[in-house]
Design a protein around this motif. Structure first.
Motif, PDB file in Angstrom:
ATOM      1  N   THR A 180       0.819  -1.207   0.000  1.00  0.00           N
ATOM      2  CA  THR A 180       0.000   0.000   0.000  1.00  0.00           C
ATOM      3  C   THR A 180       0.853   1.257   0.000  1.00  0.00           C
ATOM      4  OG1 THR A 180      -1.370  -1.267   1.492  1.00  0.00           O
ATOM      5  CG2 THR A 180      -2.044   0.986   1.093  1.00  0.00           C
ATOM      6  N   LEU A 181       1.876   1.261   0.865  1.00  0.00           N
ATOM      7  CA  LEU A 181       2.724   2.450   0.974  1.00  0.00           C
ATOM      8  C   LEU A 181       3.434   2.743  -0.346  1.00  0.00           C
ATOM      9  CD1 LEU A 181       4.254   1.815   4.459  1.00  0.00           C
ATOM     10  CD2 LEU A 181       3.242   3.965   3.731  1.00  0.00           C
ATOM     11  N   LEU A 215      12.862   8.116  -5.645  1.00  0.00           N
ATOM     12  CA  LEU A 215      11.664   8.843  -5.219  1.00  0.00           C
ATOM     13  C   LEU A 215      10.751   7.997  -4.335  1.00  0.00           C
ATOM     14  CD1 LEU A 215      10.732  10.967  -8.335  1.00  0.00           C
ATOM     15  CD2 LEU A 215      11.367  11.775  -6.082  1.00  0.00           C
ATOM     16  N   VAL A 216      10.725   6.681  -4.547  1.00  0.00           N
ATOM     17  CA  VAL A 216       9.862   5.866  -3.683  1.00  0.00           C
ATOM     18  C   VAL A 216      10.619   5.309  -2.480  1.00  0.00           C
ATOM     19  CG1 VAL A 216       8.268   5.245  -5.519  1.00  0.00           C
ATOM     20  CG2 VAL A 216      10.181   3.737  -4.998  1.00  0.00           C
ATOM     21  N   LEU A 221      11.330   2.474   2.821  1.00  0.00           N
ATOM     22  CA  LEU A 221      11.906   2.443   4.164  1.00  0.00           C
ATOM     23  C   LEU A 221      10.837   2.370   5.235  1.00  0.00           C
ATOM     24  CD1 LEU A 221      14.881   4.949   4.116  1.00  0.00           C
ATOM     25  CD2 LEU A 221      14.931   2.535   4.717  1.00  0.00           C
ATOM     26  N   VAL A 222       9.800   3.200   5.062  1.00  0.00           N
ATOM     27  CA  VAL A 222       8.718   3.191   6.042  1.00  0.00           C
ATOM     28  C   VAL A 222       8.031   1.832   6.041  1.00  0.00           C
ATOM     29  CG1 VAL A 222       6.469   4.170   6.588  1.00  0.00           C
ATOM     30  CG2 VAL A 222       8.360   5.669   6.025  1.00  0.00           C
ATOM     31  N   ILE A 289      11.426   9.941   8.591  1.00  0.00           N
ATOM     32  CA  ILE A 289      11.442   9.659   7.160  1.00  0.00           C
ATOM     33  C   ILE A 289      10.206  10.259   6.491  1.00  0.00           C
ATOM     34  CG2 ILE A 289      11.315   7.830   5.436  1.00  0.00           C
ATOM     35  CD1 ILE A 289      12.918   6.105   7.493  1.00  0.00           C
ATOM     36  N   LEU A 290       9.046  10.075   7.140  1.00  0.00           N
ATOM     37  CA  LEU A 290       7.816  10.619   6.552  1.00  0.00           C
ATOM     38  C   LEU A 290       7.864  12.136   6.494  1.00  0.00           C
ATOM     39  CD1 LEU A 290       4.855   8.495   7.855  1.00  0.00           C
ATOM     40  CD2 LEU A 290       5.674   8.748   5.528  1.00  0.00           C
TER      41      LEU A 290
END
Lengths: 584, 360
Positions: A180-181, A215-216, A221-222, A289-290
């Motif tokens: 999803t992320l 870019l992703v 990482l999250v 990170i976010l």
């Protein structure tokens, strides 16, 4: 007011001033008291207990020392780290390419794969583990039975009761998070960024490595961090798959402390701490990170329908993409449904073995399952409602900056996100099974624990709904004479309605499938579906367990469909409203 | 109705001073425009007036009653002050009539009374035919009128307008200016109108307060602030203006390059040699004629633009010093042409050089 003498105007203003502040104060005091009971008290007890000796009740640091003193204590910690690392690595390796294939390529059946990955999202992972016991238990698992029949070998092909089996089941149910992320990051990314590289002469592969992947990367990482946390905090899967072979992880070791007689409450409190420390650190990392992630969304436009052509790789890609849907949804669901329809699952799925007996039993004959179904729906409904009420109140105070220390209240309601369910369960057990508030065996303690666990989700939902409503709409009401409470009731609440129902469902669904928070708090009278399934599984009656699981899955599915229906309705209404006073 | 008395009102957000001790008195029934660039403190003043924020210092009184001070802020709903927002803030879930009636319902009026006041408010902004529409079925101008009717229906003692026209297109904006003035004249409610558009301020207001940097630069009638600005900022903010840097020589005298110019002195400077600016409206500059004994300069036409109603001519009067003149459209000065420039002393004003002006 126009003609009233200024004396009476002054008096009315003064009354209003006092009433306004008295009202605010009362609401705030109640809110803080509730949060203290739900969060501060249970967590405080964990900390307090961790410094006390189980035998003597004296202050001590011994509990912490003992964590590392014996192998039986630190091996579970090591196992948890191993499990979490493996889950994070595998679900990243599976989830990231899956997201890219679905979002960016012309692979066939993309919609179907997306749908099934989401189905894996709403399936409680311990029910998935149950399905895999039916499929791959060393002796009776259908896949092993089939293997032995086909090959004539006398050893099992798969053994789900192992660390590898546990890693596998945890991973396939964690992939949806990564998926999803990453896929939303890919969808938000403007296609122009890739086009710009291509026009400069960069090939598909070069573009992917120099533009797309960097870019992703934050999303990846999250996703990795969330998967790691899942691996650390899952209770049901290791309890089903590892405990039988005597292997323990932190969560199941905590359960063991409880099953001692008398329960080693104080030792277990100390034992929670490494787990909280790790999840806390990882959530902090995720926030960092976010926080920097915003650049991926710059200038996000609707993507053109252009997809990368896989040519000869379409079928291999499809085979890869089907791994998670088949292993997490198709196979376990089939196994569970077939067993739930069997007289005795050992006989295999043959017509003479089919029966609806277990459903009749679960719904009409057995008081325990009846009560658990009612309890699950009732507790989840009440808990989700309280969650939303508190979430809205806090979000309102924070978003509208009604209070100087609002940020602290926001932090307080967000804390449970770093507390694994089983730890919160420990906390509630410690705090509310003693005088003056002995709630042991009551519905209240379970509902309260559910509320505390899911407050962070409710709060963030409520916050994002409120962000979409311009404060000017509320100020306009105040300026024509509505009090703060009246404004909330007449303006804010009706404007929030669509989003609220969707938010409520988003809390309701995870509560329905939550196991670890309830596990130490239920009594025979207050069992919910998840805890009942857990207990029945210990009893070995798989047909009954499967029927109950199928009912839980069915109930969840209905609620999910309802959620989709309502959310889409709300999105439509919001689009209408957005053209007007929506916040900038 | 009531007057508004603002005394030493200040507001700071952390280290940032949004308002630095302003004093304003708005007489009963007057319409005051708060005019200034963004960040000048006008919106902060309005928020404080409406009761959405607490002042850091000073006080606000309405009709003699203390409504805002650092210790005590009467909540917005108890002030009898209505606010019209820049983004209208029309409630999307209520019809036009429901929007307007909301404030009346709160007052628990008798049904007939409520209906009468609702009709009157809708009539005042000419929305009666649209009363059952939902906001998303209305144009921007109609939504703005709903917001106005909603604010007026409760018969407030004070009406606040926060850039009410800035989201409308130019044509509608001009029409609504007169509409707001008409409604004000009909009802005579004390009104504070916040805007960054000088045209709106000049057309609608009895008095204009020009603000900058959290300070009221000038308070006066529209004519006052246009004709007799109190400093170079006000002169340049209201209408077109030339600011010519020079040296202050004596009261009423300023030298630009080597020419001594005579002007109205508003600088408050005494000693000679200080930096100052001379301000003159482009429409008052005369080209091609020596209109008097003094204030004549030799210039070179730099650029000439035909604008239909007038011609906008840029003239270089000294190295690196230019001046705009709006002249009759049938004069045809050509770039490069020498031209005689006359600055009538009665239209020239001397101000102290603004602090932030680059050294000349």
């Amino acid at each position: 007011m126009a003609s009233s003498p200024s004396v009476s105007a002054a008096r009315s203003a003064s009354v209003g001033y006092r009433r306004h502040h008295a009202f605010r104060l009362i609401v705030l005091v109640i809110l803080l008291a509730v949060l203290a009971l739900l969060i501060v008290q249970p967590l405080g007890w964990i900390v307090f207990n961790s410094f006390h000796d189980d035998d003597t009740g004296q202050w001590t640091l011994r509990n912490y020392v003992q964590i590392f003193a014996s192998t039986s204590r630190w091996v579970p910690l090591f196992n948890s780290l191993l499990l979490a690392t493996a889950v994070a690595v595998i679900s990243t390796l599976l989830g990231v390419p899956l997201a890219w294939l679905v979002a960016r390529t012309d692979m066939p059946m993309r919609g179907f794969i997306h749908l099934l990955t989401m189905a894996a999202f709403v399936t409680p992972s311990f029910i998935g583990a149950l399905g895999w016991i039916l499929l791959a238990a060393p002796n009776s698992g259908w896949l092993n039975v089939g293997w032995r029949a086909l090959s004539g070998a006398d050893w099992p092909l798969l053994n789900i009761y192992s660390m590898i089996g546990t890693i596998f089941v945890c991973s396939i149910f964690t992939v949806p998070y990564t998926f999803t992320l990453v896929s939303s990051a890919l969808e938000e990314m403007p296609v122009e960024l890739e086009d710009a590289a291509t026009t400069l002469g960069s090939g598909v592969v070069k573009t992917m490595f120099s533009v797309t992947i960097p870019l992703v990367m934050p999303a990846v990482l999250v996703g990795f961090i969330l998967s790691f946390i899942q691996g650390m905090t899952l209770f049901g899967v290791p309890a089903f798959l590892l405990t039988p072979s005597g292997t323990l992880v932190v969560t199941t070791k905590l359960a063991e402390f409880y099953q001692l007689f008398p329960p080693a409450l104080y030792m277990s409190a100390a034992y929670c701490m490494p787990l909280i420390a790790i999840t806390g650190m990882l959530f902090y990392a995720r926030r960092r990170i976010l926080g920097r992630r915003q650049f991926t969304t710059v200038g996000g436009k609707g993507r053109a329908g252009r997809k990368i052509r896989l040519k000869g790789w379409r079928l291999p890609a499809l085979a890869f993409a089907l791994i998670v849907p088949i292993t997490a949804v198709v196979l376990p669901y089939i196994a569970i449904v077939l067993v739930s329809l069997s007289r005795a699952w050992g006989l295999g799925p043959i017509p003479s073995n089919l029966t609806l007996h277990w459903y009749r039993w679960a719904i009409f004959e057995n008081a325990e399952t009846q009560r658990a179904i009612v309890n699950s729906l009732l507790y989840a409904g009440i808990a989700a409602s309280f969650c939303m009420i508190i979430g809205i109140l806090v979000a309102y105070i924070v978003e509208r900056k009604l209070l100087r220390g609002a940020g602290l209240i926001a932090a307080l309601v967000t804390i449970p996100i770093i507390i694994p369910g089983i730890v919160l369960s420990v906390g509630f057990f410690s705090a509310y099974t003693r005088q003056p508030l002995n709630l042991y065996g009551t519905a209240t303690i379970i509902i309260a624990a559910f509320v505390a666990t899911f407050l962070p989700i409710a709060y963030s939902q409520a916050g994002s709904i409120l962000k979409g409503i311009s404060p000017d709409l509320e100020r306009a009401a105040r300026s024509v004479g509505a009090t703060e409470a009246r404004t909330f009731a007449s303006i804010t609440a009706p404007l929030m309605r669509g989003g609220l129902v969707a938010g409520w469902l988003l809390v309701f669904i995870p509560i329905m499938r939550e196991l670890s928070v309830a596990i130490f708090l239920v009594s025979p009278r207050t069992n919910v579906m998840t805890t009942l399934i857990y207990n029945y599984k210990d009893g070995g009656n798989y047909e009954a367990v499967c029927a109950a699981s199928a009912l839980l899955l069915f109930a969840t599915l209905i609620v999910v469909l309802l959620a989709r229906f309502v959310t889409e309705g709300a999105a439509y209404r919001r689009r209408n409203a957005a053209s007007l006073g929506a916040a900038p | 109705m009531s007057d508004i008395d603002i005394r030493q009102l200040s507001k700071s957000y952390g280290a940032y001073q949004a308002l630095q001790s302003i004093d304003l008195h708005i007489p009963d029934g007057a319409l005051l425009a708060l005019l200034g660039p963004s960040g000048c403190g006008k919106s902060t003043t309005l928020q404080l007036l409406a009761g959405f924020d607490t002042p850091s210092g000073g006080e606000i009184r309405a009709g003699g009653e203390l409504i805002s001070s650092p210790q005590r802020v009467v909540p917005p709903e108890r002030r009898g002050i209505s606010l019209v927002f820049q983004n209208y803030a029309v409630w999307p879930h209520k019809t036009v009539a429901e929007n307007v009636a909301f404030g009346l319902q709160l007052r628990k009026l008798a049904r007939a009374e409520l209906e009468a006041r609702l009709s009157r408010a809708l009539e005042a902004v000419r929305l009666t035919p649209l009363r059952d529409r939902y906001p998303f079925e209305l144009s921007g101008g109609q939504q703005q009128r709903v917001a106005l009717a909603r604010a007026l229906a409760v018969e407030p003692r004070i009406l606040l307008l926060d850039e009410p026209l800035s989201n409308l297109d130019a044509h509608l904006r001009e029409e609504m200016r007169f509409e707001i003035r008409r409604v004000h004249d009909e009802l005579g409610i004390t009104t504070v109108y916040v805007t960054h558009d000088q045209g709106e301020a000049l057309v609608t207001a009895d008095e204009v307060a020009v603000m900058k940097g959290g300070i009221v630069q000038q308070l006066g009638s529209p004519e006052d602030i246009f004709e007799r600005p109190s400093n170079a900022f006000v002169a340049s903010f209201i209408g077109s203006n030339n600011e010519i840097p020079g040296r202050h020589e004596a009261p009423g005298q300023l030298s630009v390059a080597d020419t001594l110019l005579h002007a109205q002195d508003r600088s408050g400077l005494s000693g000679p040699g200080r930096k100052a600016v001379l301000c003159i409206r482009p429409s008052r500059v005369r080209l091609g004629e020596a209109g008097g004994a003094t204030n004549n300069l030799n210039g070179v036409v730099h650029r000439s633009a035909y604008l239909g109603e007038y011609r906008d001519v840029l003239v270089e009067i000294a190295p690196n010093t230019t001046l705009r003149a709006f002249v009759s459209p049938h004069l045809r000065p050509q770039p490069g042409e020498p031209v005689l420039v006359h600055l009538p002393p009665e239209h020239c004003q001397i101000f102290a050089a603004p602090d932030d002006a680059p050294a000349s």
